[in-house]
Design a protein around this motif. Structure first.
Motif, mmCIF file in Angstrom:
data_model
loop_
_atom_site.group_PDB
_atom_site.id
_atom_site.type_symbol
_atom_site.label_atom_id
_atom_site.label_comp_id
_atom_site.label_asym_id
_atom_site.label_seq_id
_atom_site.Cartn_x
_atom_site.Cartn_y
_atom_site.Cartn_z
ATOM 1 N N ILE A 200 -13.347 9.717 9.213
ATOM 2 C CA ILE A 200 -12.719 8.406 9.093
ATOM 3 C C ILE A 200 -11.506 8.375 10.024
ATOM 4 N N GLU A 201 -11.189 7.201 10.533
ATOM 5 C CA GLU A 201 -10.104 7.109 11.510
ATOM 6 C C GLU A 201 -8.756 7.517 10.931
ATOM 7 N N GLN A 202 -8.479 7.135 9.681
ATOM 8 C CA GLN A 202 -7.177 7.347 9.047
ATOM 9 C C GLN A 202 -6.087 6.490 9.695
ATOM 10 N N GLY A 203 -6.480 5.511 10.439
ATOM 11 C CA GLY A 203 -5.603 4.505 11.019
ATOM 12 C C GLY A 203 -6.302 3.171 10.905
ATOM 13 N N ARG A 204 -5.712 2.120 11.451
ATOM 14 C CA ARG A 204 -6.259 0.782 11.220
ATOM 15 C C ARG A 204 -6.772 0.101 12.481
ATOM 16 N N ILE A 205 -6.889 0.838 13.586
ATOM 17 C CA ILE A 205 -7.291 0.204 14.840
ATOM 18 C C ILE A 205 -8.720 -0.331 14.756
ATOM 19 N N LEU A 206 -9.672 0.510 14.361
ATOM 20 C CA LEU A 206 -11.068 0.074 14.293
ATOM 21 C C LEU A 206 -11.245 -1.063 13.291
ATOM 22 N N ASP A 207 -10.614 -0.937 12.137
ATOM 23 C CA ASP A 207 -10.731 -1.967 11.108
ATOM 24 C C ASP A 207 -10.138 -3.285 11.590
ATOM 25 N N ARG A 208 -8.990 -3.211 12.216
ATOM 26 C CA ARG A 208 -8.311 -4.424 12.677
ATOM 27 C C ARG A 208 -9.093 -5.112 13.798
ATOM 28 N N GLU A 209 -9.707 -4.335 14.683
ATOM 29 C CA GLU A 209 -10.423 -4.904 15.830
ATOM 30 C C GLU A 209 -11.883 -5.204 15.520
ATOM 31 N N ILE A 375 -12.802 25.818 22.945
ATOM 32 C CA ILE A 375 -13.708 26.941 23.238
ATOM 33 C C ILE A 375 -15.104 26.483 23.641
ATOM 34 N N VAL A 376 -15.531 25.292 23.200
ATOM 35 C CA VAL A 376 -16.843 24.756 23.579
ATOM 36 C C VAL A 376 -16.737 23.247 23.735
ATOM 37 N N PRO A 377 -17.607 22.627 24.547
ATOM 38 C CA PRO A 377 -17.628 21.160 24.626
ATOM 39 C C PRO A 377 -17.851 20.555 23.237
ATOM 40 N N THR A 378 -17.011 19.575 22.894
ATOM 41 C CA THR A 378 -16.972 19.055 21.523
ATOM 42 C C THR A 378 -16.923 17.537 21.532
ATOM 43 N N VAL A 379 -17.676 16.926 20.624
ATOM 44 C CA VAL A 379 -17.696 15.469 20.461
ATOM 45 C C VAL A 379 -16.969 15.130 19.162
ATOM 46 N N MET A 380 -16.035 14.174 19.233
ATOM 47 C CA MET A 380 -15.299 13.720 18.053
ATOM 48 C C MET A 380 -15.481 12.218 17.909
ATOM 49 N N LEU A 381 -15.919 11.795 16.716
ATOM 50 C CA LEU A 381 -16.217 10.391 16.433
ATOM 51 C C LEU A 381 -15.414 9.903 15.234
ATOM 52 N N PHE A 382 -15.067 8.615 15.252
ATOM 53 C CA PHE A 382 -14.401 7.977 14.121
ATOM 54 C C PHE A 382 -15.239 6.814 13.603
ATOM 55 N N VAL A 383 -15.160 6.585 12.282
ATOM 56 C CA VAL A 383 -15.596 5.329 11.671
ATOM 57 C C VAL A 383 -14.370 4.679 11.037
#
Length: 427
Positions: A200-209, A375-383
């Motif tokens: 979860i984002e833990q912020g309000r950017i995605l929700d607000r937009e 240490i390795v290529p990493t993908v990070m996603l938010f909802v």
């Protein structure tokens, strides 16, 4: 908030219903009356949550193992001897925390890995890498400091013996706590090729937009440290005001100085004093010592450095005005470092194929992927997090966003397992 026009509505299928049912079951472990959870690291509630995940994984053909720092891995080996795509988050929580923080990412990882397993079996596709669902130990850092401990030890950023020796406020060590819940493993975790985490984002950017997916490109830098404000114990009634060396007064001024520092850099610097212990903590005694945990964060390393220097000056001024002494007793730092652009591009392409609205983002909070990406290529996603509420029992993410995130993570995991990212390094 209405759904973004770029993301068409779709009826819930069996996979969605399974995710939501499992999330409800998981959220009942350590549930609080106000709708949150309390599952601090290596407590009974944490142990019961880990046991639930272990059963879930075993029922779907995964094997499980625990490493020496208590990280729990659910392994699906398609290619004997090949490294693993590590996908997961954490099951531990803050005191009276939200039920989505971390736990959603672990459950999403489990479902994504299971769906990938089904898809490979149905298509006859031979993956290049194996997959491991991960519950990283003590990400929250509420019972044991520092946070993100399990991933720090796994990536070699923290010594195992040092982590084992950390104590909680009752004097229980990490090693003792892990042994007490049967989570003190005897081997290392699996070798990594890539990593992914959804949170979860833990912020309000995605929700607000009204955007459904955040594609995390980098993290904010953070400087966390502990200080002791040292005064002189005395009587609250009879000691003359001018003779007092009040540690609690000094601590209060530190807290105010931290907030004023953030106000000096609006939107660029976040500060807090998140924990305080006062000794002897008697109503009729001027405090002899106050211990505080301080937190400064910024996306601009120069601002963070300036803020540290300004705070040191404030410490000197507080010492001069109150007669206390301020001593730094420990610190924990992570710099601004980007996630690999090729991983961001992979996730963006997958989101567009699924018709999910998305935007690039930074993460202000620390996550286990913050360590893994080094240490390795990493993908990070938010909802999205509704109204940005987090570390709070009112934390909430809509069911549709939960399910969309699992759909996207599934596609990301499949592509990582089939070697879609060239130049991957294995640990």
């Amino acid at each position: 908030m209405t759904e973004p026009s770029t993301t068409p509505a779709r009826p819930a299928g069996d996979d969605d219903r399974a995710v939501l049912a499992d999330f409800a079951e998981l959220s009942a472990i350590g549930a609080t009356d106000a709708g949150g959870v309390e599952r601090q690291a290596a407590t009974d509630a944490d142990a019961r949550t880990r046991a639930w995940l272990t059963r879930w994984l075993h029922d779907r053909g995964f094997t499980t193992t625990t490493d020496r720092i208590g990280n729990l891995f659910g392994l699906r080996e398609w290619v004997p001897g090949a490294p693993y795509v590590l996908v997961g988050s954490h099951l531990d929580s803050q005191p009276r925390g939200g039920r989505y923080d971390g736990a959603y990412g672990v459950l999403a990882a489990a479902h994504a890995a299971h769906r990938a397993d089904r898809a490979f079996a149905a298509s006859g596709t031979a993956p290049a890498f194996n997959v491991a669902v991960v519950d990283w130990f003590n990400e929250e850092g509420s019972r044991f400091k520092p946070s993100m401990m399990g991933s720090a030890v796994y990536t070699g950023k923290m010594d195992l013996e040092e982590a084992w020796a950390v104590t909680d406020t009752a004097g229980v060590t990490v090693k003792e706590a892990l042994a007490a819940i049967g989570a003190l493993g005897e081997q290392d975790g699996p070798r990594a090729a890539f990593a992914a985490e959804i949170h979860i984002e833990q912020g309000r950017i995605l929700d607000r937009e009204g955007v459904r997916i955040g594609l995390v490109e980098s993290n904010w830098a953070a400087h966390k440290y502990q200080i002791s404000v040292l005064g002189d114990q005395s009587h609250t009634g009879s000691t003359a005001m001018e003779d007092r060396r009040d540690a609690l007064l000094g601590a209060a001024r530190v807290i105010v100085a931290l907030r004023e520092l953030a106000d000096r850099y609006p939107g660029v610097l976040h500060t807090s004093a998140g924990q305080i212990f006062v000794h002897p903590n008697s109503p009729v005694v001027v405090a002899r010592e106050a211990q505080l945990h301080l937190d400064l964060r910024s996306a601009d390393p120069d601002v963070l450095q300036e803020a540290d220097a300004l705070l040191d000056r404030e410490f000197a001024a507080i010492e001069a005005s109150t007669g206390v002494r301020i001593v730094k007793t420990g610190d924990h730092v992570w710099p601004v470092t980007p996630y690999q652009p090729e991983g961001v591009a992979l996730a963006r392409a997958a989101a567009e194929e699924l018709g999910l609205s998305h935007r690039p983002m930074l993460t202000l909070a620390g996550h286990d992927s913050t360590h893994l990406k080094d240490i390795v290529p990493t993908v990070m996603l938010f909802v999205p997090s509704v109204e940005g509420v987090s570390h709070n029992e009112r934390e909430f993410t809509r069911d549709a966003d939960i399910c969309a995130g699992v759909d996207l993570l599934t596609r990301v995991v499949q592509r990582l397992c089939t070697g879609a990212l060239d130049g991957g390094r294995s640990r």
